[in-house]
Scaffold this motif. Sequence first.
Motif, PDB file in Angstrom:
ATOM      1  N   LEU A   1      35.205  37.150  42.615  1.00  0.00           N
ATOM      2  CA  LEU A   1      36.653  37.207  42.379  1.00  0.00           C
ATOM      3  C   LEU A   1      37.166  35.867  41.891  1.00  0.00           C
ATOM      4  CD1 LEU A   1      37.878  39.337  45.407  1.00  0.00           C
ATOM      5  CD2 LEU A   1      38.289  39.845  43.007  1.00  0.00           C
ATOM      6  N   GLY A   2      36.629  34.802  42.508  1.00  0.00           N
ATOM      7  CA  GLY A   2      37.112  33.465  42.147  1.00  0.00           C
ATOM      8  C   GLY A   2      36.648  33.009  40.775  1.00  0.00           C
ATOM      9  N   SER A   3      35.548  33.605  40.299  1.00  0.00           N
ATOM     10  CA  SER A   3      35.021  33.180  39.005  1.00  0.00           C
ATOM     11  C   SER A   3      35.844  33.702  37.835  1.00  0.00           C
ATOM     12  CB  SER A   3      33.580  33.692  38.844  1.00  0.00           C
ATOM     13  OG  SER A   3      32.752  33.063  39.770  1.00  0.00           O
ATOM     14  N   MET A   4      36.628  34.737  38.094  1.00  0.00           N
ATOM     15  CA  MET A   4      37.390  35.324  36.995  1.00  0.00           C
ATOM     16  C   MET A   4      38.716  34.610  36.818  1.00  0.00           C
ATOM     17  SD  MET A   4      37.347  39.344  37.578  1.00  0.00           S
ATOM     18  CE  MET A   4      37.948  39.609  35.937  1.00  0.00           C
ATOM     19  N   PRO A   5      38.962  34.081  35.640  1.00  0.00           N
ATOM     20  CA  PRO A   5      40.317  33.598  35.413  1.00  0.00           C
ATOM     21  C   PRO A   5      41.236  34.812  35.424  1.00  0.00           C
ATOM     22  CG  PRO A   5      38.895  33.170  33.495  1.00  0.00           C
ATOM     23  CD  PRO A   5      38.124  34.022  34.441  1.00  0.00           C
ATOM     24  N   ARG A   6      42.368  34.713  36.071  1.00  0.00           N
ATOM     25  CA  ARG A   6      43.209  35.899  36.188  1.00  0.00           C
ATOM     26  C   ARG A   6      44.543  35.689  35.506  1.00  0.00           C
ATOM     27  NH1 ARG A   6      42.300  38.350  42.106  1.00  0.00           N
ATOM     28  NH2 ARG A   6      43.837  39.796  41.298  1.00  0.00           N
ATOM     29  N   VAL A   7      44.986  36.702  34.808  1.00  0.00           N
ATOM     30  CA  VAL A   7      46.269  36.574  34.133  1.00  0.00           C
ATOM     31  C   VAL A   7      47.409  37.044  35.017  1.00  0.00           C
ATOM     32  CG1 VAL A   7      45.524  36.660  31.746  1.00  0.00           C
ATOM     33  CG2 VAL A   7      45.815  38.773  33.013  1.00  0.00           C
ATOM     34  N   ASP A   8      47.067  37.656  36.144  1.00  0.00           N
ATOM     35  CA  ASP A   8      48.166  38.147  36.991  1.00  0.00           C
ATOM     36  C   ASP A   8      48.559  37.137  38.061  1.00  0.00           C
ATOM     37  OD1 ASP A   8      45.697  38.435  38.184  1.00  0.00           O
ATOM     38  OD2 ASP A   8      46.298  40.161  39.384  1.00  0.00           O
ATOM     39  N   ARG A   9      47.998  35.953  37.970  1.00  0.00           N
ATOM     40  CA  ARG A   9      48.372  34.893  38.901  1.00  0.00           C
ATOM     41  C   ARG A   9      48.768  33.674  38.098  1.00  0.00           C
ATOM     42  NH1 ARG A   9      45.195  36.517  43.523  1.00  0.00           N
ATOM     43  NH2 ARG A   9      45.682  38.721  43.564  1.00  0.00           N
ATOM     44  N   ALA A  10      49.366  32.700  38.811  1.00  0.00           N
ATOM     45  CA  ALA A  10      49.656  31.437  38.141  1.00  0.00           C
ATOM     46  C   ALA A  10      48.322  30.819  37.725  1.00  0.00           C
ATOM     47  CB  ALA A  10      50.390  30.515  39.099  1.00  0.00           C
TER      48      ALA A  10
END
Lengths: 399, 366, 347
Positions: free
Chosen positions: B281-290
């Motif tokens: 989960l942490g490895s994925m850059p996420r667009v739904d978070r800051a």
Amino acid sequence: MEITEREPLLKVTGLVKHFPITQGLLRRQVGTVRAVDGIDFTVLPGETLGIVGESGCGKSTTVRLIVRLLEPTGGRIEFEGRDITHLSRGAMRPLRKDIQPIFQDPYSSLNPRHTVGTIVGAPFRLQKVETEHGVKDAVQELLELCGLSPEHYNRYPHEFSGGQRQRIGVARALALQPKMIVADEPVSALDVSIQAQVINLLDDLQKELGLTYVIVAHDLSVIRHVSDKVAVMYLGKVVEIGGRDSLYAGPMHPYTVALMSAIPVPDPRRRVKRERIVLTGEVPSPANPPPACRFHTRCWKAQKICRQLEPPLRELKPGHFVACHFPENLPASAEADSGAADRGPGARLREEGGGARGGWAPPHPGWCRTPRAGRDEGAALITRAGRSRHALCHRLVWN
Amino acid sequence: MRRKSHKRQPPVASVNSTETRSRPEPASFLDVRELRIHFDTDDGLLRAVDGVSFELEQGRTLGIVGESGSGKTVTSLGIMGLHRSRRARISGEIWLDGEELLSAAPERIRQLRGQKMAMVFQDPMSALHPFYTVGAQITEAYQAHHPKTDRRTARDRAVEMLNRVGIPRADQRVDDYPHQFSGGMRQRALIAMALINDPSLLIADEPTTALDVTVQAQILDLIRDLQQEFGSAVILITHDLGVVAELAHDILVMYAGKCVEKGPATKLFTAPEHPYTWGLLGSMPRVDRAPQERLLSIPGNPPSLIRLPQGCAFHPRCPFADRNGEKSFTEVPELTGASDPGHQVACHLPPEERRRIFAHDVAPRL
Amino acid sequence: MAARRGPRRPAVTAYIIRRVVGAVFLLFAVTAITFAIFFLVPRLAGETSTQLAAQYVGRDPSPEALAAVEKNLGFDLPLYQQYWQFVQGIFAGRTFQYGPDPSYCQAPCFGYSFKTHLPVWPEIAERIPVTLSLAAGAAVIWVVVGVAIGVLSALKRGSLFDRLSMGVALAGVSLPIFFTALISLALFSYKWPIFENLRYVPLTEDPVLWAKNLVLPWVTLAFLYSALYARLTRAGMLETMGEDYIRTARAKGLTERRVVVRHGLRAALTPLVTIFGLDLGLLLGGAVLTETAFSLPGVGQYAVQAITDNDLPKIMAVTTLGGFFIVVANLIVDVLYVALDPRVRYS
């Protein structure tokens, strides 16, 4: 805002690359693939420009043009204020030190017959750069910098995993202390956990060495993570370019909006709430792009004007440029200026959906329109994912 | 779900599986029990899948997540009976709709393939034969299980399926060759091929990895719609947690051939308990978070499946391995129930500790 | 549908026309290079046209006779004119002022032999059926045997059959024809006289005897090529059977036979067509070793004779003919590919 005062490291104006299509007995040229068709952007020192778009949008061609692996058909590329557009191979040579590429495929971009030492040391030898304690020391230092062990010097690429190979690629790119690194899909061939390692490495190196990056990727999440500035390309054009935060918080071009709504988000709760714009059809061929606005065949907001007049790239927010007649997420002040936008269906939707809602969630209620007669393939379809209406739309479009 | 207790008795299970299948037929539509797929290689025994169990009902989607080499594709090929190498050693049980597959005759498996269970592969570019038209290849799939139908009917059926999966002008495109299709269209054609016999189990192996984002969204929508329409069970295999979050009801996380965590999708994304899941989960850059400062990556590389690390296979990459004394280095953790029903984790960390670490150290950084 | 397919057809026609034009150019190149090797190189090495002419005349010729021959055969002309005459001879025939009367040499004319003073082409034309019989018969055998063994080996990789047949194939590839030919002759012609009194009998004369007398040469030649083709087929099959589309075919629930034949073999054999075309073309230019070993009066044997006799016109004729067969075989393969691989058809 003193950033804008700085001289750009890379300045691209009106860059064009056309590939001829030949056919027939005599291989006459019957058309051109407009891979890159007039794009402009600047990259400031220490900044990261992310270029994002789908396959065939010209992002990889752009990279090849910048590192001058391809000869531009038109336009101008300036590096540190110097025109390098048509520099000959020989004249380009000293500049290669400053602009280094990183390639996508860590498996095929390293010569399997050379040791890591030879690969990473090659730039020194090719550019005849003197190193203080010999090439080997310099290479080992680089390997360490990139998270590899100096003992790896005498090993061959096949002994390494994909992530480690990409580190070797990064080390090679860094060998001559370049000012700018141009990376084409640097992490897309890697596993998720390894992807994160390489992204973090690139981040660290930028901070440490003050590098400037141009990074091309199809993954919008990766691009958002690494970039300061983002350019969205569609069919050889930049349709939107702006600061990372501005662009991701309020994408203005309908294509960007659609792209962002298509990103899968690792949060199953969102799939219920989320409204998604699903573009139908395929990207048209760059050999025969639609006239005027190239996105109009798939755009749900397209009007007559979109088929007749190509929208210029306009600055609608400070530092945020969009090429669209009916942009989304307009700031209040800009809305007054752009008269056309008010009359578009977007205006009504904006009122209903509330464009200022947090994040990038697209402000449209799910709706679907039937294709215009005679253009069944490209008609845009907006839908709330997985609703009954969606099925209806499928029927309308596909039967 | 509570059958878990007696499932943990491999000796009994293996005796049963080689002799008569004495155990009662399972209640689930698909029930995979202690599946092991090992390969003899010149370097030693490669444990690609090492004791994986899961169940799946019709109308549900199971996401299998893991990195390359975690055994997710090998598992699915095992269910389809597509491991043909003499070097493959398969044990365990696979019950599909009351029928055990591993002990079934090869001819029976062939009849089930493409009929009751179908598969969509990762790379639509290479999964279609370059020399035959798309229509011919889809028709072939229909005729393989309906030998009495004439070509006309089979072709009409192929056109109908191509229409259904959203190929425009399907009646004409059916005569095109694969290279005349774009990547997205090929994947649609492959889905049409897989669904032409109305299978009750669809396995999609990285169905969107080779596709663009917008096309990916189309394909995922298509799979979801088709599942609702046909009510089939779907196994979605992917490395992309975003993709599983779109479709899966349940998720199984694999690492080095073992299931390290499984449970309902909502739980796995909001309260994951295995450090590997945290890392993914942490490895994925996420667009739904800051925007994150740094990604929470997993250090190191996936282990060799021939020489697995002693103890927990994840321990060399686990930041918390040393919190369990020697246990992580010597003992393979069992898959045990976590805080919620149906949620299971294979980790030596005490449950409270896991929850505490996730809440304090991991969640804020996602 | 016709409308949609329509615009693609010209692409195929253009492709074929391009190949044909290319083949014609290639043929010209072949004649030019052959000519250059046999006429330009000696001249560069210092041989005069008079010395060349001396080959046509008897021992101790008078200078006048030499000069006459030199003039009549056109050796005194500039090289490009000689080349033109050579090409003209091949396509249209030419008249030689050789001896007391002018003689017309019919197309295809490769001139007169140094030794026999007879026109070269009729001699060769007589021999082509022999070489053709040998090559075609052997080709049928090696394709059937080679492909069958290759496919079976690939499907049963690692089995005893595979290892055994690949061992034999290795021997087949490594053993030279003259060796296998002599062994087979020793065994089947002398020790067990099954095939005695081997001599070529034309097919039209006695088909049974034709076949019987050719069995040994066929098998000997086919042994080498079968071995090659078995290895190639095996490699191609192994590669193809590992392709994703084979997995797709299996996942559809097709029977294994259908997977192998329709999906595997079709793709694995297509590249073999190219190699087959070239091999056959090469053999038609003369199966030198086989023909010599079995004393078959074919083109290859003729070539050997020509070389031992240093009979320039003969050598040139055989070389040009060999080039011709290869170019034509190449052309046929290219056109065949259009039919076999749709990707060529539509790009």
